[in-house]
Write a protein that holds these residues in place. Structure first.
Motif, short mmCIF file in Angstrom:
data_model
loop_
_atom_site.label_atom_id
_atom_site.label_comp_id
_atom_site.label_asym_id
_atom_site.label_seq_id
_atom_site.Cartn_x
_atom_site.Cartn_y
_atom_site.Cartn_z
N VAL A 185 0.86 -1.18 0.00
CA VAL A 185 0.00 0.00 0.00
C VAL A 185 0.89 1.23 0.00
O VAL A 185 1.86 1.30 0.76
N LEU A 186 0.56 2.20 -0.84
CA LEU A 186 1.30 3.45 -0.93
C LEU A 186 0.35 4.61 -0.64
O LEU A 186 -0.75 4.66 -1.19
N CYS A 187 0.77 5.52 0.22
CA CYS A 187 -0.03 6.70 0.55
C CYS A 187 0.87 7.92 0.50
O CYS A 187 1.92 7.95 1.16
N VAL A 188 0.48 8.92 -0.29
CA VAL A 188 1.26 10.15 -0.42
C VAL A 188 0.37 11.35 -0.17
O VAL A 188 -0.71 11.47 -0.76
N GLU A 189 0.82 12.22 0.72
CA GLU A 189 0.13 13.49 0.99
C GLU A 189 0.88 14.63 0.28
O GLU A 189 2.10 14.60 0.19
N GLU A 190 0.13 15.60 -0.20
CA GLU A 190 0.72 16.84 -0.73
C GLU A 190 0.27 17.96 0.20
O GLU A 190 -0.89 18.35 0.21
N VAL A 191 1.20 18.43 1.01
CA VAL A 191 0.88 19.42 2.03
C VAL A 191 1.13 20.83 1.48
O VAL A 191 2.27 21.19 1.19
N ARG A 192 0.07 21.61 1.36
CA ARG A 192 0.18 22.97 0.81
C ARG A 192 0.31 24.03 1.90
O ARG A 192 0.90 25.08 1.67
N HIS A 193 -0.25 23.77 3.08
CA HIS A 193 -0.07 24.64 4.24
C HIS A 193 -0.60 23.90 5.45
O HIS A 193 -1.23 22.85 5.33
N ASP A 194 -0.33 24.42 6.63
CA ASP A 194 -0.82 23.82 7.86
C ASP A 194 -1.46 24.90 8.73
O ASP A 194 -1.17 25.03 9.90
N PHE A 244 5.04 -4.05 7.50
CA PHE A 244 6.26 -3.25 7.60
C PHE A 244 6.08 -2.00 6.74
O PHE A 244 5.53 -2.09 5.64
N ALA A 245 6.53 -0.85 7.23
CA ALA A 245 6.34 0.40 6.49
C ALA A 245 7.58 1.29 6.55
O ALA A 245 8.33 1.27 7.52
N LEU A 246 7.74 2.07 5.49
CA LEU A 246 8.76 3.12 5.42
C LEU A 246 8.06 4.45 5.18
O LEU A 246 7.00 4.49 4.55
N ALA A 247 8.66 5.54 5.66
CA ALA A 247 8.12 6.88 5.47
C ALA A 247 9.23 7.81 4.98
O ALA A 247 10.39 7.67 5.38
N MET A 248 8.86 8.75 4.11
CA MET A 248 9.79 9.78 3.63
C MET A 248 9.02 11.07 3.44
O MET A 248 7.82 11.07 3.18
N THR A 249 9.75 12.20 3.52
CA THR A 249 9.17 13.50 3.21
C THR A 249 10.15 14.34 2.41
O THR A 249 11.37 14.13 2.48
N THR A 250 9.62 15.32 1.68
CA THR A 250 10.46 16.26 0.94
C THR A 250 10.68 17.55 1.72
O THR A 250 11.22 18.51 1.16
N GLY A 251 10.28 17.59 2.97
CA GLY A 251 10.48 18.79 3.79
C GLY A 251 10.13 18.51 5.23
O GLY A 251 9.67 17.43 5.59
N GLY A 252 10.36 19.52 6.04
CA GLY A 252 10.01 19.42 7.45
C GLY A 252 8.56 19.84 7.67
O GLY A 252 7.75 19.85 6.74
N ARG A 253 8.24 20.20 8.91
CA ARG A 253 6.89 20.69 9.18
C ARG A 253 6.67 21.96 8.37
O ARG A 253 7.57 22.78 8.23
N PRO A 254 5.47 22.18 7.84
CA PRO A 254 5.23 23.29 6.91
C PRO A 254 5.56 24.68 7.44
O PRO A 254 6.02 25.53 6.69
N HIS A 255 5.33 24.92 8.71
CA HIS A 255 5.54 26.26 9.27
C HIS A 255 6.41 26.19 10.51
O HIS A 255 6.12 26.81 11.53
N ALA A 256 7.52 25.42 10.43
CA ALA A 256 8.40 25.23 11.59
C ALA A 256 8.96 26.57 12.05
O ALA A 256 9.48 27.34 11.24
N ARG A 257 8.84 26.83 13.35
CA ARG A 257 9.34 28.09 13.89
C ARG A 257 9.58 28.00 15.40
O ARG A 257 9.32 28.94 16.15
N VAL A 258 10.12 26.84 15.83
CA VAL A 258 10.39 26.69 17.26
C VAL A 258 11.88 26.54 17.55
O VAL A 258 12.28 25.97 18.55
N GLY A 259 12.71 27.08 16.66
CA GLY A 259 14.15 27.14 16.91
C GLY A 259 14.85 25.80 16.75
O GLY A 259 14.38 24.91 16.06
N GLY A 260 16.00 25.69 17.39
CA GLY A 260 16.82 24.49 17.29
C GLY A 260 17.69 24.50 16.05
O GLY A 260 17.74 25.49 15.31
N LEU A 261 18.39 23.41 15.83
CA LEU A 261 19.28 23.28 14.67
C LEU A 261 18.47 23.37 13.38
O LEU A 261 17.49 22.65 13.20
N ALA A 262 18.89 24.26 12.48
CA ALA A 262 18.24 24.40 11.17
C ALA A 262 18.95 23.51 10.15
O ALA A 262 20.15 23.23 10.27
N GLN A 263 18.21 23.08 9.15
CA GLN A 263 18.79 22.25 8.09
C GLN A 263 20.02 22.93 7.48
O GLN A 263 21.04 22.28 7.22
#
Length: 195
Positions: free
Chosen positions: A11-20, A166-185
């Motif tokens: 089974v394959l499931c893909v989300e396209e996240v435009r905003h959060d 068994f499952a694998l997950a991947m994303t092309t980005g982080g959380r859409p509106h990340a703004r809580v500091g820490g190490l940046a990519q």
């Protein structure tokens, strides 16, 4: 593949996240999972030697990783984060799910090329339709806070008692509106899989 490893479905499931809830992203983030459901050859009994299955599952891990990457556009360079996990049906045991660490994790890392972080993982025993929350973090630096995330995987008719999902997950980005500091990519400097 061993005749003992009988796949019932993928089974394959893909989300396209435009905003959060914030501004619309210039480029949507693709986030997905791919699962394989197979018969558990150890269901209903205790088996002291599980290692043959870890080796035999390597082609399955690569197949799942390739299908997921294709679903996310096919470019390994666009994948920023990943994770993995499994649900063992009720006739199995937790240790059976741990067989995915090498077969799934190493296959995904090898397919992506540079992927320095350990692949975060979740394994549990559960009934058909159980939800698996796959943990996700950055592929090259586990401490990149913007990429601490997860995705929920559900296959309504799996795993049956004598199966494993068994499952694998991947994303092309982080959380859409990340703004809580820490190490940046952009600030990855150690290239040690952590920072």
């Amino acid at each position: 593949m061993s005749q003992d490893l009988v796949i019932r479905k993928t089974v394959l499931c893909v989300e396209e996240v435009r905003h959060d809830g914030g501004p619309v992203l210039a480029t949507p983030i693709l986030k997905g999972w791919c699962a394989v459901v197979l018969r558990n050859p150890f269901a209903g009994r205790y088996e002291p030697d599980l290692m043959w299955m870890m080796e035999a599952m390597k082609p399955i891990g690569l197949m799942v990783a390739e299908r997921l990457l294709a679903g996310l556009g096919g470019d390994p360079g666009r994948i920023e984060a990943y994770g993995k996990g499994g649900i063992v049906g009720s006739a199995g045991e937790l240790e059976h799910g741990a067989l995915w660490h090498v077969a799934g994790g190493y296959a995904m890392r090898g397919l992506l090329g540079q992927a320095l972080s350990i692949v975060p993982s979740m394994t549990k025993v559960g009934p058909m339709g159980a939800m698996l929350d796959l943990p996700i973090h950055h592929r090259n630096a586990a401490y990149v806070r913007s990429h601490f995330d997860g995705i929920s995987c559900v296959v309504p008719d799996a795993p049956r008692a004598e199966e494993i999902l068994f499952a694998l997950a991947m994303t092309t980005g982080g959380r859409p509106h990340a703004r809580v500091g820490g190490l940046a990519q952009a600030d990855i400097a150690q290239w040690d899989g952590q920072r």
